[in-house]
Scaffold this motif. Structure first.
Motif, PDB file in Angstrom:
ATOM      1  N   SER A 224      -6.899 -12.142  31.504  1.00  0.00           N
ATOM      2  CA  SER A 224      -6.756 -10.806  32.084  1.00  0.00           C
ATOM      3  C   SER A 224      -8.130 -10.271  32.451  1.00  0.00           C
ATOM      4  N   LEU A 225      -8.173  -9.409  33.464  1.00  0.00           N
ATOM      5  CA  LEU A 225      -9.398  -8.730  33.890  1.00  0.00           C
ATOM      6  C   LEU A 225      -9.120  -7.238  34.008  1.00  0.00           C
ATOM      7  N   TRP A 226     -10.091  -6.432  33.561  1.00  0.00           N
ATOM      8  CA  TRP A 226      -9.986  -4.966  33.597  1.00  0.00           C
ATOM      9  C   TRP A 226     -11.325  -4.451  34.103  1.00  0.00           C
ATOM     10  N   LEU A 227     -11.374  -3.921  35.343  1.00  0.00           N
ATOM     11  CA  LEU A 227     -12.633  -3.592  36.006  1.00  0.00           C
ATOM     12  C   LEU A 227     -12.568  -2.194  36.606  1.00  0.00           C
ATOM     13  N   GLY A 228     -13.713  -1.478  36.568  1.00  0.00           N
ATOM     14  CA  GLY A 228     -13.743  -0.205  37.256  1.00  0.00           C
ATOM     15  C   GLY A 228     -14.809   0.742  36.735  1.00  0.00           C
ATOM     16  N   PHE A 229     -14.657   2.012  37.130  1.00  0.00           N
ATOM     17  CA  PHE A 229     -15.559   3.083  36.719  1.00  0.00           C
ATOM     18  C   PHE A 229     -14.941   3.841  35.552  1.00  0.00           C
ATOM     19  N   ASN A 230     -15.602   3.795  34.406  1.00  0.00           N
ATOM     20  CA  ASN A 230     -15.153   4.589  33.273  1.00  0.00           C
ATOM     21  C   ASN A 230     -15.570   6.049  33.428  1.00  0.00           C
ATOM     22  N   GLU A 231     -16.731   6.295  34.021  1.00  0.00           N
ATOM     23  CA  GLU A 231     -17.213   7.641  34.323  1.00  0.00           C
ATOM     24  C   GLU A 231     -17.963   7.595  35.646  1.00  0.00           C
ATOM     25  N   LEU A 232     -17.619   8.491  36.566  1.00  0.00           N
ATOM     26  CA  LEU A 232     -18.337   8.590  37.832  1.00  0.00           C
ATOM     27  C   LEU A 232     -18.350  10.052  38.249  1.00  0.00           C
ATOM     28  N   GLY A 233     -19.534  10.662  38.209  1.00  0.00           N
ATOM     29  CA  GLY A 233     -19.664  12.070  38.538  1.00  0.00           C
ATOM     30  C   GLY A 233     -21.094  12.412  38.897  1.00  0.00           C
ATOM     31  N   ARG A 234     -21.492  13.612  38.520  1.00  0.00           N
ATOM     32  CA  ARG A 234     -22.829  14.085  38.874  1.00  0.00           C
ATOM     33  C   ARG A 234     -23.920  13.237  38.234  1.00  0.00           C
ATOM     34  N   GLY A 235     -23.708  12.838  36.993  1.00  0.00           N
ATOM     35  CA  GLY A 235     -24.615  11.901  36.337  1.00  0.00           C
ATOM     36  C   GLY A 235     -26.002  12.433  36.068  1.00  0.00           C
ATOM     37  N   THR A 236     -26.108  13.704  35.646  1.00  0.00           N
ATOM     38  CA  THR A 236     -27.404  14.327  35.367  1.00  0.00           C
ATOM     39  C   THR A 236     -27.398  14.929  33.968  1.00  0.00           C
ATOM     40  N   TYR A 237     -28.465  14.724  33.213  1.00  0.00           N
ATOM     41  CA  TYR A 237     -28.620  15.292  31.884  1.00  0.00           C
ATOM     42  C   TYR A 237     -28.719  16.806  31.976  1.00  0.00           C
TER      43      TYR A 237
ATOM     44  N   SER B 205      -3.235 -18.313  18.061  1.00  0.00           N
ATOM     45  CA  SER B 205      -4.022 -17.808  16.935  1.00  0.00           C
ATOM     46  C   SER B 205      -5.500 -17.602  17.257  1.00  0.00           C
ATOM     47  N   VAL B 206      -5.939 -17.943  18.471  1.00  0.00           N
ATOM     48  CA  VAL B 206      -7.361 -17.798  18.840  1.00  0.00           C
ATOM     49  C   VAL B 206      -7.454 -17.055  20.171  1.00  0.00           C
ATOM     50  N   HIS B 207      -8.088 -15.884  20.136  1.00  0.00           N
ATOM     51  CA  HIS B 207      -8.244 -15.056  21.325  1.00  0.00           C
ATOM     52  C   HIS B 207      -9.711 -14.670  21.482  1.00  0.00           C
ATOM     53  N   MET B 208     -10.095 -14.296  22.709  1.00  0.00           N
ATOM     54  CA  MET B 208     -11.460 -13.847  22.980  1.00  0.00           C
ATOM     55  C   MET B 208     -11.425 -12.696  23.987  1.00  0.00           C
ATOM     56  N   MET B 209     -12.300 -11.712  23.769  1.00  0.00           N
ATOM     57  CA  MET B 209     -12.489 -10.603  24.712  1.00  0.00           C
ATOM     58  C   MET B 209     -13.979 -10.460  24.978  1.00  0.00           C
ATOM     59  N   THR B 210     -14.346 -10.371  26.264  1.00  0.00           N
ATOM     60  CA  THR B 210     -15.749 -10.225  26.662  1.00  0.00           C
ATOM     61  C   THR B 210     -15.876  -9.001  27.548  1.00  0.00           C
ATOM     62  N   GLU B 211     -16.797  -8.095  27.201  1.00  0.00           N
ATOM     63  CA  GLU B 211     -16.994  -6.869  27.980  1.00  0.00           C
ATOM     64  C   GLU B 211     -18.451  -6.746  28.406  1.00  0.00           C
ATOM     65  N   ALA B 212     -18.655  -6.201  29.601  1.00  0.00           N
ATOM     66  CA  ALA B 212     -19.994  -5.886  30.099  1.00  0.00           C
ATOM     67  C   ALA B 212     -19.967  -4.505  30.727  1.00  0.00           C
ATOM     68  N   TYR B 213     -21.075  -3.789  30.623  1.00  0.00           N
ATOM     69  CA  TYR B 213     -21.160  -2.492  31.301  1.00  0.00           C
ATOM     70  C   TYR B 213     -22.574  -2.218  31.789  1.00  0.00           C
ATOM     71  N   TYR B 214     -22.647  -1.324  32.757  1.00  0.00           N
ATOM     72  CA  TYR B 214     -23.915  -0.739  33.177  1.00  0.00           C
ATOM     73  C   TYR B 214     -23.711   0.768  33.238  1.00  0.00           C
ATOM     74  N   GLU B 215     -24.614   1.523  32.645  1.00  0.00           N
ATOM     75  CA  GLU B 215     -24.540   2.979  32.672  1.00  0.00           C
ATOM     76  C   GLU B 215     -25.875   3.538  33.138  1.00  0.00           C
ATOM     77  N   TRP B 216     -25.809   4.689  33.826  1.00  0.00           N
ATOM     78  CA  TRP B 216     -27.041   5.263  34.373  1.00  0.00           C
ATOM     79  C   TRP B 216     -26.932   6.781  34.418  1.00  0.00           C
ATOM     80  N   GLU B 217     -28.113   7.425  34.473  1.00  0.00           N
ATOM     81  CA  GLU B 217     -28.168   8.884  34.496  1.00  0.00           C
ATOM     82  C   GLU B 217     -29.479   9.324  35.148  1.00  0.00           C
ATOM     83  N   ARG B 218     -29.428  10.472  35.806  1.00  0.00           N
ATOM     84  CA  ARG B 218     -30.608  11.029  36.461  1.00  0.00           C
ATOM     85  C   ARG B 218     -31.297  12.029  35.536  1.00  0.00           C
ATOM     86  N   ASP B 219     -32.635  11.945  35.472  1.00  0.00           N
ATOM     87  CA  ASP B 219     -33.461  12.867  34.671  1.00  0.00           C
ATOM     88  C   ASP B 219     -32.959  12.926  33.226  1.00  0.00           C
ATOM     89  N   ALA B 220     -32.791  11.766  32.625  1.00  0.00           N
ATOM     90  CA  ALA B 220     -32.267  11.648  31.257  1.00  0.00           C
ATOM     91  C   ALA B 220     -33.347  12.008  30.242  1.00  0.00           C
TER      92      ALA B 220
END
Length: 228
Positions: free
Chosen positions: A59-72, A93-108
């Motif tokens: 299975s694949l699950w992809l997308g934007f978890n948060e997308l907005g102004r992105g400013t501290y 009896s054997v399963h695997m889950m792999t997750e990757a993310y990138y997060e960013w913010e302006r003037d953090a």
């Protein structure tokens, strides 16, 4: 890596199954870890797509978890966050889950959202110096789960976090952790989860642990989940 990504969104969400293989999800919320109507809440969007193979082994699950102004703002992070998860079934009896993310913010702020009181156990804790421009962080985690009985399984978890500007943790470095966990279901409503973990960073001249005095740490934790 899960210590430094959004935990909770408050808003409205729609999940639509197009067919057994494809699902889409959309949401509007108040921003990461913020309640609606607070002085730091900002209208933020979410959009995901999920694919499940016909044999149910991938299975694949992809997308934007948060997308907005992105400013501290107001001593609080309002970050943007894109994520993807791949799930794979080796056997029943054997399963695997792999997750990757990138997060960013302006003037953090160095160290992220401001803590209520001093930091006691880990890095971060803002409000630190404002970092002009875009700050980013990348995370990866892999779960390898092995069922050992109808009520028990082992979990091997490996994490990586690259804090490119020190925005999330207060230290500009890369982190790795290795965790061994055990899960026991006493009943359908009661689960017991102890684990041990080793954390370290990859830069010899950086000491992010134990109030900035050590470059690694061992952690032992346990919890119980009660379902009702």
């Amino acid at each position: 890596m899960f210590s430094y990504d959004p935990f909770t969104e408050t808003g409205i969400q729609a999940t639509i199954m197009l067919n057994p293989q494809w699902t889409i999800e959309f949401a509007l919320d108040a921003g990461n870890d913020m309640n609606i109507g607070t002085n730091s809440s900002r209208l933020t969007g979410q959009a995901f797509v999920r694919y499940v193979a016909k044999n149910n082994n991938n299975s694949l699950w992809l997308g934007f978890n948060e997308l907005g102004r992105g400013t501290y703002e107001n001593s609080h992070d309002n970050l943007n966050h894109v994520a993807g998860v791949w799930g794979h079934k080796f056997s029943n009896s054997v399963h695997m889950m792999t997750e990757a993310y990138y997060e960013w913010e302006r003037d953090a702020a160095l160290g992220g959202s401001a803590s209520d009181g001093p930091v006691r156990y880990g890095a971060g804790g803002g409000q630190g110096t404002i970092i002009p421009g875009i700050s980013g962080a990348t995370g990866f985690v892999n779960y390898f789960n092995i069922q050992t009985s109808p009520k028990d399984y082992l979990c091997i978890r490996n994490d990586y976090l690259r804090d490119m500007n020190g925005w999330r943790t207060g230290f500009q470095t890369s982190y790795i952790s290795h965790t061994l966990g055990f899960v026991h279901h006493f009943a359908n409503w009661l689960t017991f989860r102890p684990e041990i973990r080793y954390d370290y960073n990859l830069d010899n001249d950086v000491t992010p642990y134990d109030l900035g005095t050590k470059k690694n740490q061992f952690v032992a934790t346990m919890d119980m989940i009660v379902r009702f």
